[in-house]
Design a protein around this motif. Structure first.
Motif, PDB file in Angstrom:
ATOM      1  N   TRP A  36       0.865  -1.185   0.000  1.00  0.00           N
ATOM      2  CA  TRP A  36       0.000   0.000   0.000  1.00  0.00           C
ATOM      3  C   TRP A  36       0.902   1.236   0.000  1.00  0.00           C
ATOM      4  CZ3 TRP A  36      -5.149   0.276  -0.686  1.00  0.00           C
ATOM      5  CH2 TRP A  36      -5.920  -0.878  -0.463  1.00  0.00           C
ATOM      6  N   PHE A  37       0.544   2.166  -0.861  1.00  0.00           N
ATOM      7  CA  PHE A  37       1.237   3.441  -0.938  1.00  0.00           C
ATOM      8  C   PHE A  37       0.199   4.553  -0.822  1.00  0.00           C
ATOM      9  CE2 PHE A  37       5.540   2.302  -2.380  1.00  0.00           C
ATOM     10  CZ  PHE A  37       5.343   0.970  -2.676  1.00  0.00           C
ATOM     11  N   ARG A  38       0.663   5.748  -0.531  1.00  0.00           N
ATOM     12  CA  ARG A  38      -0.256   6.883  -0.485  1.00  0.00           C
ATOM     13  C   ARG A  38       0.426   8.115  -1.072  1.00  0.00           C
ATOM     14  NH1 ARG A  38      -0.569   7.743   6.116  1.00  0.00           N
ATOM     15  NH2 ARG A  38       1.580   8.485   6.420  1.00  0.00           N
ATOM     16  N   GLN A  39      -0.414   8.998  -1.590  1.00  0.00           N
ATOM     17  CA  GLN A  39       0.107  10.240  -2.154  1.00  0.00           C
ATOM     18  C   GLN A  39      -0.827  11.375  -1.792  1.00  0.00           C
ATOM     19  OE1 GLN A  39       0.977  10.210  -6.384  1.00  0.00           O
ATOM     20  NE2 GLN A  39       2.414  11.899  -6.141  1.00  0.00           N
ATOM     21  N   ALA A  40      -0.301  12.322  -1.049  1.00  0.00           N
ATOM     22  CA  ALA A  40      -1.045  13.519  -0.693  1.00  0.00           C
ATOM     23  C   ALA A  40      -0.770  14.596  -1.741  1.00  0.00           C
ATOM     24  CB  ALA A  40      -0.627  13.999   0.690  1.00  0.00           C
ATOM     25  N   LYS A  43       2.748  16.159  -2.842  1.00  0.00           N
ATOM     26  CA  LYS A  43       3.770  15.342  -2.202  1.00  0.00           C
ATOM     27  C   LYS A  43       4.079  14.121  -3.058  1.00  0.00           C
ATOM     28  CE  LYS A  43       3.090  16.649   2.634  1.00  0.00           C
ATOM     29  NZ  LYS A  43       2.890  16.135   4.014  1.00  0.00           N
ATOM     30  N   GLU A  44       5.246  13.536  -2.825  1.00  0.00           N
ATOM     31  CA  GLU A  44       5.615  12.335  -3.552  1.00  0.00           C
ATOM     32  C   GLU A  44       4.870  11.131  -2.995  1.00  0.00           C
ATOM     33  OE1 GLU A  44      10.194  13.510  -4.856  1.00  0.00           O
ATOM     34  OE2 GLU A  44       9.818  11.786  -3.567  1.00  0.00           O
ATOM     35  N   ARG A  45       4.781  10.107  -3.822  1.00  0.00           N
ATOM     36  CA  ARG A  45       4.183   8.853  -3.391  1.00  0.00           C
ATOM     37  C   ARG A  45       5.004   8.284  -2.244  1.00  0.00           C
ATOM     38  NH1 ARG A  45       3.024   4.878  -8.105  1.00  0.00           N
ATOM     39  NH2 ARG A  45       1.153   6.139  -8.302  1.00  0.00           N
ATOM     40  N   GLU A  46       4.306   7.798  -1.212  1.00  0.00           N
ATOM     41  CA  GLU A  46       4.951   7.337   0.007  1.00  0.00           C
ATOM     42  C   GLU A  46       4.564   5.890   0.294  1.00  0.00           C
ATOM     43  OE1 GLU A  46       5.022   8.586   4.763  1.00  0.00           O
ATOM     44  OE2 GLU A  46       3.291   9.082   3.522  1.00  0.00           O
ATOM     45  N   ASP A  90      -2.818  11.598   7.598  1.00  0.00           N
ATOM     46  CA  ASP A  90      -3.029  10.381   6.809  1.00  0.00           C
ATOM     47  C   ASP A  90      -3.855  10.647   5.554  1.00  0.00           C
ATOM     48  OD1 ASP A  90      -3.512   8.632   9.911  1.00  0.00           O
ATOM     49  OD2 ASP A  90      -1.699   8.693   8.676  1.00  0.00           O
ATOM     50  N   THR A  91      -4.363  11.848   5.395  1.00  0.00           N
ATOM     51  CA  THR A  91      -5.151  12.194   4.215  1.00  0.00           C
ATOM     52  C   THR A  91      -4.320  12.050   2.948  1.00  0.00           C
ATOM     53  OG1 THR A  91      -6.600  13.712   5.423  1.00  0.00           O
ATOM     54  CG2 THR A  91      -6.382  14.055   3.040  1.00  0.00           C
ATOM     55  N   ALA A  92      -4.827  11.246   2.009  1.00  0.00           N
ATOM     56  CA  ALA A  92      -4.097  10.970   0.768  1.00  0.00           C
ATOM     57  C   ALA A  92      -4.932  10.042  -0.099  1.00  0.00           C
ATOM     58  CB  ALA A  92      -2.751  10.316   1.072  1.00  0.00           C
ATOM     59  N   VAL A  93      -4.472   9.860  -1.323  1.00  0.00           N
ATOM     60  CA  VAL A  93      -4.992   8.792  -2.172  1.00  0.00           C
ATOM     61  C   VAL A  93      -4.156   7.551  -1.885  1.00  0.00           C
ATOM     62  CG1 VAL A  93      -5.325   7.964  -4.520  1.00  0.00           C
ATOM     63  CG2 VAL A  93      -5.799  10.359  -3.963  1.00  0.00           C
ATOM     64  N   TYR A  94      -4.835   6.480  -1.501  1.00  0.00           N
ATOM     65  CA  TYR A  94      -4.166   5.230  -1.161  1.00  0.00           C
ATOM     66  C   TYR A  94      -4.295   4.256  -2.328  1.00  0.00           C
ATOM     67  CZ  TYR A  94      -3.556   6.647   3.684  1.00  0.00           C
ATOM     68  OH  TYR A  94      -3.155   7.302   4.824  1.00  0.00           O
ATOM     69  N   SER A  95      -3.154   3.698  -2.724  1.00  0.00           N
ATOM     70  CA  SER A  95      -3.121   2.758  -3.843  1.00  0.00           C
ATOM     71  C   SER A  95      -2.472   1.461  -3.397  1.00  0.00           C
ATOM     72  CB  SER A  95      -2.326   3.341  -5.007  1.00  0.00           C
ATOM     73  OG  SER A  95      -2.886   4.539  -5.477  1.00  0.00           O
ATOM     74  N   CYS A  96      -3.018   0.362  -3.894  1.00  0.00           N
ATOM     75  CA  CYS A  96      -2.335  -0.910  -3.671  1.00  0.00           C
ATOM     76  C   CYS A  96      -1.516  -1.239  -4.914  1.00  0.00           C
ATOM     77  CB  CYS A  96      -3.303  -2.028  -3.326  1.00  0.00           C
ATOM     78  SG  CYS A  96      -4.412  -2.523  -4.643  1.00  0.00           S
ATOM     79  N   ALA A  97      -0.523  -2.075  -4.719  1.00  0.00           N
ATOM     80  CA  ALA A  97       0.385  -2.415  -5.801  1.00  0.00           C
ATOM     81  C   ALA A  97       0.880  -3.839  -5.621  1.00  0.00           C
ATOM     82  CB  ALA A  97       1.562  -1.439  -5.829  1.00  0.00           C
TER      83      ALA A  97
END
Length: 124
Positions: A36-40, A43-46, A90-97
């Protein structure tokens, strides 16, 4: 071709909880390390968390340790991210990979397939 679809995002108050899901289709999820990654905004993907193919190994970024839990149900081809005590940061778009790596990896370039993402917004 493997595809990932996330769900479970939404608006939650600080201190609340959410559970994100990521359904794997087109292949068997147990073939992949999942992350799981997130990107606010601006900001860069985290990296957030990752889980080994069998589910016995997990790894988290420091800021979510003790609050987030990654798990998987390979029979359902689904990976989860349970989030508790969420914070506005924690606000961000969360993506699974999905990664073909044999071991847990934390860098985005090690992941081959990505979902579209689900928005998580935490209000204060």
């Amino acid at each position: 071709q493997v595809q990932l679809v996330e769900s479970g995002g939404g608006l939650v108050q600080a201190g609340g909880s959410l559970r994100l899901s990521c359904v794997v289709s087109g292949s068997t999820s147990s073939s992949y390390v999942m992350g799981w990654f997130r990107q606010a905004p601006v900001k860069e993907r985290e990296f957030v968390a990752a889980i080994s193919r069998g589910g016995r190994g997990t790894y988290y970024t420091d800021s979510v340790k003790g609050r987030f839990t990654i798990s998987r149900d390979n029979a359902k081809n689904t990976v989860y991210l349970q989030m508790i005590d969420v914070k506005p940061k924690d606000t961000a778009v969360y993506s699974c990979a999905a990664s073909n790596s044999p071991v847990i990896v934390t860098v985005p370039r090690a992941y081959d397939t990505w979902g579209q993402g689900t928005q998580v917004t935490v209000s204060s």
